[in-house]
Design an enzyme around this catalytic site. Structure first.
Site, PDB file in Angstrom:
ATOM      1  CG  HIS A 264      -1.803   1.159   1.373  1.00  0.00           C
ATOM      2  ND1 HIS A 264      -3.138   1.126   1.049  1.00  0.00           N
ATOM      3  CD2 HIS A 264      -1.564   2.415   1.798  1.00  0.00           C
ATOM      4  CE1 HIS A 264      -3.674   2.314   1.257  1.00  0.00           C
ATOM      5  NE2 HIS A 264      -2.735   3.129   1.728  1.00  0.00           N
ATOM      6  CD  GLU A 265       1.395   3.519   3.715  1.00  0.00           C
ATOM      7  OE1 GLU A 265       1.516   4.568   3.034  1.00  0.00           O
ATOM      8  OE2 GLU A 265       0.401   3.288   4.428  1.00  0.00           O
ATOM      9  CD  GLU A 294      -5.957   5.301   0.364  1.00  0.00           C
ATOM     10  OE1 GLU A 294      -5.019   6.105   0.567  1.00  0.00           O
ATOM     11  OE2 GLU A 294      -6.187   4.335   1.127  1.00  0.00           O
TER      12      GLU A 294
END
Lengths: 501, 501
Positions: A264-265, A294
């Site tokens: 995700h990051e 996002e």
């Protein structure tokens, strides 16, 4: 010729440098700073932010932007100069609308509110938190009035995170998403869930650290342009487009935290890494909105990271790192475990599908707070009712309910919907990527992640913040924001994982 | 009442915050930053430094300082307010003397010079470096002229590091130091040197890291107020008085690098840590000069760290960490090994005694450059001659000679003598501490380092930069700078270690 544009560029370069210095103060505070530094750090951050704000709102800059606007009047909307002036004018103009005293009060109240929230959540004491929440909502309402006239009182809040987006556009998108998720989740509730026991157990910290490092090393981010550190609440931040700080945390009893949080990051980091170098040190030199940001983190976390090809590719690494724990787990089991849906109380622990319902709930409560249909005191009751209706979950106490997130404590209203927007946009992008990269599955299965990254860079990353979200979606897909691709792909995946008819 | 003083304080608080932010950018660059961040980091540092400089040189601050000067006119010289205004006026006044263009040119030339120096040193090519050195010296001469009239052209350079110190004061101190060291070193050259073989060998990195951590943990610096990281050229920097960043490096074949470098940098850190909290965020909130700073690092490195009691205390830790390598080394051997004198080519590798000769050589060459007695082109010859005369060492090439240090490449003239000053002041302080703390040896032998630290804090640290070096020396010792205590103590130590008659 474009003399004012040159001066605008120079001034925004300094504003950008201060923003990056503040980002380093932030990263350091959350990864390296000894606790003794906390008090001084708050002052340092406040000073850097104040000076940055003074530069952004100065009369000289406003005048330069006016002159620069004339210089670029004939240029196409997405030329570097025209975009610089337009986005610069937008940022400076928004900042100049808010009186200095209100801004100081917003900052102060956010800081006091966050401190109060920590204690209130610990004791599940909403009453103790309520005065702070009321103060934050009151100040945010004042903030909204700085931008009158507006179509909807929630618009100015949303606009801080999604430039140009209106509540009237967003609401039907989220409603269609909720209406589509309802029947899907009902079918899943009646089906046999996949076994995800392999993700739970005891996973030594050192092995998890190695897994995280190897996941990052395997991604198409140059090794000399990023680092990975541990923190409490993972985030990614760019100190420069080629100086990326990815953070993660580890849960010894659940391997998923490290695995998908890192992806995700890293998705956020790859977005910043892909911005065209000529946009650096300008208001165009980063991702275009929180929703689009996002979308990148979700795409790598969920559409790559929970896919059959990726997990098949990753399994040997997982086995290598954890040894016996994964010796008897095959790729199919891992894939199914990664995609279990389980309605739950806590947003940050939610699965990919029900997560959106957590967000839509928050969005609708926020909107009601700003139309005046709801007052802060009514939030726990409204929250608990919605959790029951939307997720079928009973909230045992406010700590696990309305007090679970820091956002409102810090005065961040309008932020939550960007999480669901990210999922919607990721769905649109993923459908498009699969259509335009016919070998994508095979590439991912073979550990070739570069083609996907190049496609994202070419289509999205390199443009930085030159376009607004709606324009970018239109340019990418030829249409508007649309939850249908996300829903279609979730349905297809769960039909497979849950063996639905 | 003191309304202007309040505003001065506020403005210097912001100036200090920017200085601390710059310190974090510096620390991060040298310990954590991925290489990809280098270019952007240079811009970030330049912007933060430029804005700090603008605040420091603003007309408004100058006017506030004038008014504040009237407000504090009746106060004692070392009251917090009077010292704030005096030191603030000094810093702002010095900065305002230098034209913006010259300052920009100094910065640019330093940066270009440092890059050129890296290549020149690698190839031992003084000719390639000469134009850069000439440019730096030329600009520094222009800088000196900004402070005319002066007693000596070297004074304005020295004053940047040692407020108020004049060449005429410093030179006889260093001459007396050299004159004292000469006969001592001659006697040591004829004596049997101690065996320091135990410091050389193969020391695993992990064990050295553990030793460094344990040395730091053992020092009286609160654990929550510091951290230790690795770097190429060790330094210590305070992001705040209670946020200290100590750095070190490790040499697998020599254990002394880690051991004494850590103590040295921790000495700097303890100084910053001891400044009175009410001086924070002001021009008084740090050590008073580079020489005094170096006195603290040298005191901990050499007078504590190479002492019989400290090494006796440390030996069990060394044995624990390195196992067999130190099993048969006793405290006396370690003490003697730590104090071997050996004239050598490279300043940063020099022992405690000959180190001063390296500095005095540089000081005298610098002075000659600014009186015009020497031109940059003549430096290699002058350097090599002095190395032969003062240290009895033949310089094989310029890489191991005049090109060994970065200082001149970066335009830092006037900096070198602060190293020797540090040794002189450490000598004076150490003699005083031993007189005033009669149990000092026993305390150190028992690992009680707190009493020494408290004594230093009370006598020196807590006053921050309220006094100038000469005033502080006078207050501490009742007299002026004096190399005699250093020479006395070196003589006593070497008489012991070398068993001189």
């Amino acid at each position: 010729m474009a003399e004012a544009v040159g001066q605008v560029r120079e001034r925004f370069a300094a504003i950008s440098d201060l923003g990056r210095a503040r980002a380093l103060l932030f990263w350091d505070e959350r990864t390296k700073m000894p606790p003794g530094g906390a008090e001084a750090r708050a002052e340092q951050v406040a000073t850097v932010a104040r000076i940055r704000h003074e530069l952004l709102t100065s009369e000289e800059l406003a005048e330069l932007l006016r002159r620069a606007g004339e210089e670029v009047s004939g240029e196409p909307r997405d030329s570097d100069d025209a975009a610089l002036v337009r986005v610069g004018l937008r940022e400076s103009g928004k900042a100049r609308r808010v009186p200095v005293e209100l801004r100081a009060e917003l900052t102060r109240s956010a800081s006091v509110g966050e401190r109060a929230w920590v204690g209130a959540r610990e004791n599940s004491d909403f009453a103790a938190f309520l005065p702070h929440l009321e103060r934050n909502v009151g100040l945010a309402r004042e903030y909204v009035e700085c931008f009158a006239p507006y179509e909807h009182p929630y618009d100015p809040l949303l606009d801080d995170y999604e430039p140009g987006m209106r509540t009237a556009e967003l609401r039907p998108v989220l409603e269609r998403l909720r209406d589509g998720l309802g029947p899907l989740l009902a079918r899943l509730a009646d089906a046999q869930p996949p076994d995800d026991a392999c993700l739970y157990g005891s996973f030594p910290l050192g092995a998890q650290q190695e897994l995280a490092e190897r996941i990052i090393d395997d991604l198409p981010i140059p090794a000399g342009e990023r680092r990975l550190d541990e923190t409490v609440h993972p985030f990614a931040v760019a100190i420069a487009p080629s100086d990326l700080r990815i953070t993660t945390r580890f849960d010894v009893s659940y391997v998923g935290t490290a695995l998908w949080s890192v992806l995700h990051e890293a998705g956020h980091a790859m977005y910043e890494n892909g911005v065209a170098p000529e946009l650096a040190r300008s208001p165009l030199g980063h991702g275009l909105s929180l929703g689009f940001h996002e979308s990148q983190s979700r795409l790598w976390e969920n559409w790559v990271g929970r896919s059959r090809p990726y997990l098949g590719h990753l399994l040997p690494t997982v086995r290598d790192v954890f040894g016996d724990a994964f010796a008897s787990v095959d790729a199919e089991q891992l894939y199914r475990a990664a995609n279990r849906v389980r309605p739950s109380l806590i947003r940050v622990e939610a699965d990919e599908a029900t997560y959106n319902l957590h967000i839509i709930l928050r969005f609708e409560l926020e909107v009601a707070l700003f139309t005046g249909e709801l007052e802060p005191a009514d939030l726990p009751e409204a929250w608990n009712a919605r959790m029951r209706d939307d997720l079928g979950v009973d909230v045992p106490d406010d700590a696990a309910g309305v007090l679970q997130d820091v956002h409102w404590a810090g005065g961040a209203f309008g932020y939550f919907p960007t999480y669901a927007l990210g999922n919607v946009i990721a769905g649109q992008l993923w459908e498009l990527a699969r259509a335009e990269l016919p070998e994508l599955d095979a590439q991912i299965a073979g550990g070739e992640l570069e083609p996907l990254r190049e496609w994202l860079r070419e289509r999205l990353h390199r443009h930085g913040a030159k376009l607004e979200p709606a324009e970018m979606i239109e340019r990418l897909t030829g249409g508007p924001l649309d939850p249908a691709p996300l829903l279609r792909q979730l349905e297809a995946k769960y039909a497979d994982v849950y063996s639905l008819a």
